[in-house]
Write a protein that holds these residues in place. Structure first.
Motif, short mmCIF file in Angstrom:
data_model
loop_
_atom_site.label_atom_id
_atom_site.label_comp_id
_atom_site.label_asym_id
_atom_site.label_seq_id
_atom_site.Cartn_x
_atom_site.Cartn_y
_atom_site.Cartn_z
N LEU B 141 0.83 -1.21 0.00
CA LEU B 141 0.00 0.00 0.00
C LEU B 141 0.85 1.25 0.00
O LEU B 141 0.64 2.17 -0.80
N SER B 142 1.86 1.28 0.89
CA SER B 142 2.63 2.51 0.99
C SER B 142 3.50 2.68 -0.25
O SER B 142 3.73 3.81 -0.69
N SER B 143 3.96 1.58 -0.86
CA SER B 143 4.76 1.76 -2.06
C SER B 143 3.87 2.23 -3.21
O SER B 143 4.31 3.00 -4.06
N PHE B 144 2.61 1.81 -3.19
CA PHE B 144 1.66 2.33 -4.19
C PHE B 144 1.58 3.85 -4.09
O PHE B 144 1.64 4.57 -5.09
N LEU B 145 1.46 4.34 -2.86
CA LEU B 145 1.37 5.79 -2.66
C LEU B 145 2.65 6.49 -3.12
O LEU B 145 2.62 7.58 -3.68
N ILE B 147 5.05 5.31 -5.33
CA ILE B 147 5.29 5.24 -6.78
C ILE B 147 4.38 6.23 -7.50
O ILE B 147 4.77 6.90 -8.44
N GLY B 148 3.14 6.33 -7.02
CA GLY B 148 2.19 7.23 -7.65
C GLY B 148 2.25 8.64 -7.08
O GLY B 148 1.30 9.40 -7.24
N PHE B 149 3.36 8.99 -6.44
CA PHE B 149 3.42 10.30 -5.77
C PHE B 149 3.20 11.44 -6.75
O PHE B 149 2.49 12.38 -6.45
N TRP B 150 3.79 11.30 -7.96
CA TRP B 150 3.54 12.34 -8.97
C TRP B 150 2.26 11.96 -9.69
O TRP B 150 2.26 11.51 -10.84
N SER B 151 1.13 12.13 -9.00
CA SER B 151 -0.11 11.56 -9.51
C SER B 151 -0.60 12.28 -10.75
O SER B 151 -1.52 11.81 -11.39
N HIS B 152 0.01 13.42 -11.10
CA HIS B 152 -0.43 14.09 -12.32
C HIS B 152 0.07 13.35 -13.55
O HIS B 152 -0.44 13.54 -14.64
N SER B 153 1.08 12.50 -13.37
CA SER B 153 1.63 11.79 -14.53
C SER B 153 0.94 10.45 -14.71
O SER B 153 0.81 9.66 -13.77
N SER B 154 0.49 10.22 -15.93
CA SER B 154 -0.23 8.98 -16.22
C SER B 154 0.69 7.77 -16.03
O SER B 154 0.28 6.73 -15.54
N LYS B 158 -0.08 4.59 -13.72
CA LYS B 158 -0.14 3.22 -14.24
C LYS B 158 0.91 2.33 -13.60
O LYS B 158 0.66 1.17 -13.27
N GLY B 159 2.13 2.90 -13.42
CA GLY B 159 3.19 2.13 -12.79
C GLY B 159 2.80 1.72 -11.37
O GLY B 159 3.01 0.59 -10.95
N ALA B 160 2.20 2.68 -10.64
CA ALA B 160 1.80 2.39 -9.27
C ALA B 160 0.73 1.31 -9.25
O ALA B 160 0.75 0.39 -8.43
N ARG B 161 -0.20 1.42 -10.20
CA ARG B 161 -1.30 0.43 -10.22
C ARG B 161 -0.75 -0.95 -10.53
O ARG B 161 -1.17 -1.95 -9.95
N MET B 162 0.20 -1.00 -11.46
CA MET B 162 0.74 -2.31 -11.83
C MET B 162 1.49 -2.93 -10.65
O MET B 162 1.29 -4.11 -10.33
N ALA B 163 2.33 -2.11 -9.99
CA ALA B 163 3.07 -2.63 -8.83
C ALA B 163 2.09 -3.12 -7.77
O ALA B 163 2.27 -4.19 -7.17
N MET B 164 1.06 -2.34 -7.55
CA MET B 164 0.05 -2.70 -6.54
C MET B 164 -0.63 -4.01 -6.90
O MET B 164 -0.80 -4.88 -6.06
N THR B 165 -1.02 -4.15 -8.17
CA THR B 165 -1.74 -5.35 -8.58
C THR B 165 -0.86 -6.59 -8.41
O THR B 165 -1.29 -7.59 -7.84
N VAL B 166 0.38 -6.49 -8.93
CA VAL B 166 1.25 -7.67 -8.90
C VAL B 166 1.61 -8.04 -7.45
O VAL B 166 1.44 -9.18 -7.02
N THR B 167 2.08 -7.04 -6.69
CA THR B 167 2.50 -7.38 -5.33
C THR B 167 1.30 -7.70 -4.46
O THR B 167 1.38 -8.54 -3.57
N GLY B 168 0.15 -7.05 -4.74
CA GLY B 168 -1.06 -7.36 -3.96
C GLY B 168 -1.53 -8.79 -4.21
O GLY B 168 -1.88 -9.51 -3.28
N ALA B 169 -1.51 -9.20 -5.50
CA ALA B 169 -1.91 -10.58 -5.81
C ALA B 169 -0.95 -11.56 -5.14
O ALA B 169 -1.37 -12.56 -4.55
N HIS B 232 8.68 -0.41 -14.42
CA HIS B 232 7.65 0.62 -14.56
C HIS B 232 7.45 1.39 -13.26
O HIS B 232 6.90 2.49 -13.28
N ALA B 233 7.87 0.79 -12.16
CA ALA B 233 7.77 1.53 -10.89
C ALA B 233 8.81 2.63 -10.84
O ALA B 233 8.82 3.42 -9.91
#
Lengths: 115, 939
Positions: B141-145, B147-154, B158-169, B232-233
């Protein structure tokens, strides 16, 4: 006797469930009430069917199971509260939406046969 | 308890940046660094205890039912990682203070960073598998936050979401694995688990558990084929990349494998999976590091590669291999952390990370050039630097492992190949950035960064060099403690630079020589790589996600189409399925209890009940008739209760029946009188089938229960009713005494329903029909004479009956519920007979306070027992002798019953009286009623 009791409960449930599947609020409320009768009878019978055995203790005797009775007693009262709530909700829905359909959409919205 | 403070301090550190952000960057970073610095000091203070051979542990029960304890330990392995996490974390805080631009929300950034630090410290110190998993998820969770710190950048999103999905799964797989592991051992306590290695390996569920746990570790540590999220992270700010993606988070998977190695390692299965996965990752990462052109991408892939190397060592699993793995963890954290930070500095100073735009920076940034060269040389495995030592050990262990049998030469060969690639990409990194002449000038003219920003890099590179030259002095102590934690016993080893001329040295020399050669031919390799279409992991991942979302949306829309009837039929269909499956399990429907005889009255009653029920359903379009049919059912249900020894139920049902019918009649007045015919035949048949089958299931179930003997807990209540509750009517004693808490809940619900109805009626738009369903006008004679006079005489009588029923309730059928309902019915009768105006002028009070007072009385009675040091709702009773009245029994339960009585009266009248008032000026609304007569026919 047991089979007759069970069949009666079953028919009460079926009638109530059929009504809850209707598309207008009032029949659904009636159906819910009917269903709660059936459920109360069902729960009540979980303690067995006892004749002349009211649980007023005076010495040795043959008594019915008091626990389902206590549960059903509160269930009856709560059932009333829920019926009242749902029927007033139905009135409110009709007041706000202009119709008494269970889907809760305004009259002018397109309504095709769904579900 | 000191141990507890280490994660607690970093957790408290989350709040520090939030409160200090307003005082400027300097104060903010200093304040943020304070608490982890204290935590680091506390960690270091534990070392003497560890050296004595003890393991500091602390455990507080959290959810003992689940086996989850707040338990921490600090053995050598935890110590090694905690020092890395806290130490490098402090350097990162310093670095980030310069890295982030002035307008960025640095408070938020530091808060996330501290949250992440807490999670990592939690993982490495957890002494309980479930706790470990909890922190594991917190890192995701915290790495998601972060990685996505520059949330204005797509790209960042996306990188944050991918990291979250893979590590979350992976985290979910790990949870399943850990639960299995805990089930095998019978405890989630890490100490117990680590000692049960033999039992675990012998368990038949071992392979499944191993695969699940390794899935968790591999996804976190970016092992092949889950490596794709890590590059991508890199869209994260560079301090995050340096901290999470080189030094700490990606090592969490490695840590887990090392931590659990004594329990689940050391089998052929472990060796095969872990070694081969690690080797594939090692080569894959090294190859892509060689052909990427973005500075951070190169570092990301080389990180993947080095994680693979450590994984291989853990897979080999010999004591020396474990030592090498732990050593390489430290070394990699130092050289890769410094390289990442240098990449950030270069990016910061030149405005680009593209190799093609960089070059010749040696002149502008001479100090950085030296630092990067040293760190890259450590990464390549050049002698006199720390990377050389662990890589040498890596080669040695691969030469010795018996893992592949006859193909044993394969692993060292592949390792040398990986070594060659490492040398090539390290050389390229240094040469292309600092030495090769620039093709084009970078966006900004470069110069050295502020000295404090370079300080963390300098410190880390110093460690690289010192460990490389005098390893025995610097690393032995820590490694000794860490290996002892993994192996369970001390390992004799000696770290040295020179082991004489041997095969590993030859492999190192080969790697260096050929690596330089490979870099010289780099243009050919680039040409070769370009022939393969690049696989964009992010695009295929996004495509997969979109497809999945579309598919689930389609399913949801089919199930959830806004039709209540659809939901109802699905719900009933599902219950039908489940109940049917349950019935199929019964050997026979009928049990062996003999059936009781039937008599005429019973048959007649059942026939009437069935008639009423079916009638209600059949006539449902004519609502008034349907309602009358329903009242038949209600009355007969009451009689049924009376027939089968339940007088309390019969009385309750009867009075509720009266109230319900009045209520439904009143409501019907405001609703359409008829239901339009709108269901199709198909719909009707479906509903009939569904309801009919469920009815049959209910009947079968009921019959099955009724014909079987059962054991009941009723005898407890029978035996204790008189001595414990002081009452002969067991049903009432259960309600007000044994299960008083339930009753309290139920009268609360009743009062709440009354209040909710009161609110619903507020400002209700009414449909007021002029006529009934047949078009006849309503009678102008509103209050019939007979009813009026009878009701007046009836009221005192009914209230008297109510009081009587109430008082005798403890010993005879009756009690608060029934008495309340009778009183309510009597009052409603007055309303009906005389009208609201008349009744209102005489009964001028609100019912809401009555209902609330009822609940309050019951609650206070319950609380009263606390005053006597007894549990909530303990009852007391006693017998008193009064003149004339005779023996008299008083029980606190009666006070409770009074609360029930008041709540029932209040709630019932709140519902009915307010509903009745709707057409009068007394309706519950502040505004004049907006009645819209004549709209009746529209629906």
């Amino acid at each position: 006797m047991e089979s007759l009791y069970a069949i009666t409960t079953g028919i009460l449930s079926a009638s109530g469930l059929y009504l809850t599947l209707r598309g207008r609020t009032f029949p659904v409320v009636v159906g819910l009430t009917l269903l709660s009768y059936a459920v109360n009878l069902f729960l009540f019978s979980m303690g067995g069917l006892t004749t002349n055995g009211a649980v007023i203790l005076n010495g040795e005797g043959h008594y019915a199971d008091p626990l389902p009775q206590a549960l059903v007693l509160t269930a009856i009262v709560i059932g009333f509260a829920m019926t009242a709530f749902v029927v007033i909700l139905a009135m409110r829905a009709r007041g706000d939406l202009g119709n008494d359909h269970v889907d809760g959409r305004k009259l002018d919205e397109p309504r095709e046969e769904r579900g | 308890m000191t141990l507890l403070w280490i994660p607690l301090l970093t957790l408290l550190g989350v709040l520090v940046p939030v409160f200090t952000e307003r005082y400027g960057r300097g104060v903010l970073s200093l304040a943020t660094a304070t608490l982890p610095a204290v935590a680091l000091a506390l960690t270091l203070l534990q070392i003497p205890t560890l050296l004595e051979g003890d393991i500091p542990r602390v455990s507080l029960a959290w959810l003992p039912e689940l086996g989850l304890d707040l338990a921490f330990r600090l053995d050598g392995l935890s110590l090694l990682f905690a020092l890395l996490i806290l130490g490098i974390g402090l350097l990162i805080i310093l670095y980030a203070a310069f890295y982030l631009s002035a307008e960025e929300a640095s408070g938020r950034f530091f808060a996330y960073l501290m949250l992440f630090m807490t999670a990592m410290v939690g993982i490495v110190m957890a002494d309980n598998l479930l706790l470990l998993w909890l922190f594991w998820e917190l890192t995701s969770l915290s790495s998601f936050l972060l990685i996505g710190f520059w949330s204005h950048s797509s790209e960042a999103r996306k990188g944050a979401r991918m990291a979250m999905t893979v590590t979350g799964a992976g985290g979910l797989a790990l949870l399943a694995g850990l639960l299995l592991l805990g089930d095998m051992v019978g405890s989630f306590d890490l100490g117990v688990v680590l000692e049960s290695g033999d039992a675990i390996r012998a368990d038949s569920r071992y392979p499944l558990m191993l695969v699940l746990v390794l899935l968790g570790a591999f996804t976190k540590s970016a092992q092949f084929p889950f490596q794709f999220w890590l590059p991508h992270a890199m869209s994260a700010p560079t301090p995050v990349s340096a901290y999470l993606h080189s030094a700490t988070m990606v090592k969490a998977g490695i840590f887990l494998m090392a931590r659990l190695h004594p329990a689940i390692g050391d089998t052929a299965l472990w060796g095969w999976i872990v070694t081969l996965t690690g080797m594939a990752t090692f080569l894959y990462g090294a190859w892509f590091a060689l052909i990427k052109t973005d500075l951070k991408a190169i570092l990301a892939f080389s990180t993947v590669s080095h994680l693979g190397l450590i994984t291989v060592l853990l897979g080999v699993g010999s004591p020396m291999a474990i030592l090498a793995a732990l050593f390489h963890i430290i070394n990699h954290a130092t050289f890769k952390g410094s390289l990442f930070m240098s990449a950030g500095i270069i990016d910061h100073e030149t405005g680009t990370r593209e190799l093609s735009k960089l070059g010749g920076l040696r002149k502008a940034m001479p100090v950085t050039a030296v630092l990067v060269s040293l760190a890259a040389a450590a990464m390549a495995g050049v002698p006199l630097l720390n990377g050389f030592l662990s890589k040498e050990m890596f080669f040695t262990e691969l030469l010795d492992t018996p893992l592949l049998g006859g193909l044993g030469w394969l692993l060292p060969t592949l390792a040398t190949l990986g070594g060659i690639l490492s040398v090539a990409y390290s050389l390229r990194l240094v040469h292309a950035v600092f030495f090769k002449p620039a093709k084009e000038s970078p966006p900004k003219s470069p110069h050295e960064p502020p000295h404090l920003m370079r300080l963390p890099v300098e410190l880390l590179v110093t460690v690289c060099v010192l460990v490389g030259i005098i390893p025995a002095v610097l690393a032995t102590g820590l490694l000794d403690l860490a290996t002892r934690a993994v192996l369970g016993e001390a390992l004799e080893f000696h770290l040295a630079i020179w082991h004489g001329f041997n095969v590993p040295l030859l492999m190192s020399v080969l790697a260096l020589a050929i690596g330089i050669l490979v870099y010289a031919m780099h243009s050919h390799i680039r040409r070769l790589a370009r022939q393969f279409a690049p696989v964009d992991a992010r695009r295929s991942f996004e495509q997969g996600t979109q497809t999945l979302v579309a598919a689930t949306q389609a399913i949801t829309l089919r199930l959830e189409n806004g039709s209540l009837q659809r939901y109802m039929s699905l719900l009933l269909g599902a219950s039908l399925l489940l109940a049917t499956l349950g019935l199929l399990d019964l050997p026979t429907l009928a049990g062996d209890k003999p059936s009781q005889p039937l008599d005429g009255v019973l048959i007649l009653g059942a026939a009437l009940l069935i008639f009423g029920a079916v009638g209600t359903a059949v006539t449902h379009r004519y609502r008034l008739i349907s309602l009358l049919m329903l009242s038949v059912v209600g009355l007969l249900v009451s009689l049924t209760f009376a027939r089968f020894s339940a007088p309390d139920l019969a009385l309750t049902q009867l009075s509720v029946e009266v109230v319900t019918m009045i209520l439904l009649m009143l409501a019907l007045f405001f609703l359409p009188q008829k239901t339009p015919r709108e269901s199709t035949a198909k719909r009707n048949i479906r509903d009939l089938l569904l309801a009919g089958s469920l009815g049959m299931v209910v009947a079968s179930l009921n019959y099955a229960v009724l014909t079987r003997d059962m054991s009941s807990i009723a005898h407890f209540f029978m035996e204790n009713s008189i001595p414990g509750g002081g009452g002969h009517n067991v049903v009432n004693v259960i309600l007000v005494d044994f299960r008083g808490f339930d009753t309290l809940g139920e009268i609360t619900v009743l009062a709440l329903a009354g209040l909710a109805i009161f609110k619903l009626l507020n400002r209700l738009r009414l449909f007021m029909p002029h006529s009934d369903g047949e078009g006849r006008l309503w009678s102008p004679d509103r209050y019939p004479m007979i009813l009026t006079s009878v009701s007046q005489a009836l009221l005192p009588l009914a209230l008297l009956v109510s009081a009587f029923i109430f008082l005798r309730g403890h010993n005879q059928p009756g009690g608060g519920f029934i008495a309340g309902l009778i009183a309510a019915v009597a009052l409603i009768l007055v309303y009906m007979a005389r009208g609201v105006e008349w009744a209102q002028s005489r009964l001028d009070f609100q019912y809401q306070p009555v209902a609330i007072a009822g609940v309050a009385v019951a609650t206070l009675t319950g609380l009263g027992s606390w005053a006597f040091g007894r549990p909530f709702l303990t009852s007391a009773f006693g017998h008193f002798h009064l003149p004339i009245l005779g023996d008299f029994e008083l029980a606190t339960a009666m006070l409770f019953d009074l609360g029930v009585f008041l709540a029932v009266v209040g709630a019932t009248l709140m519902i009915l009286a307010n509903l009745g008032k709707l057409t009068t000026p007394h309706r519950p609304s502040k505004e004049p009623a907006t009645t819209t007569p004549g709209k009746e026919k529209k629906s």
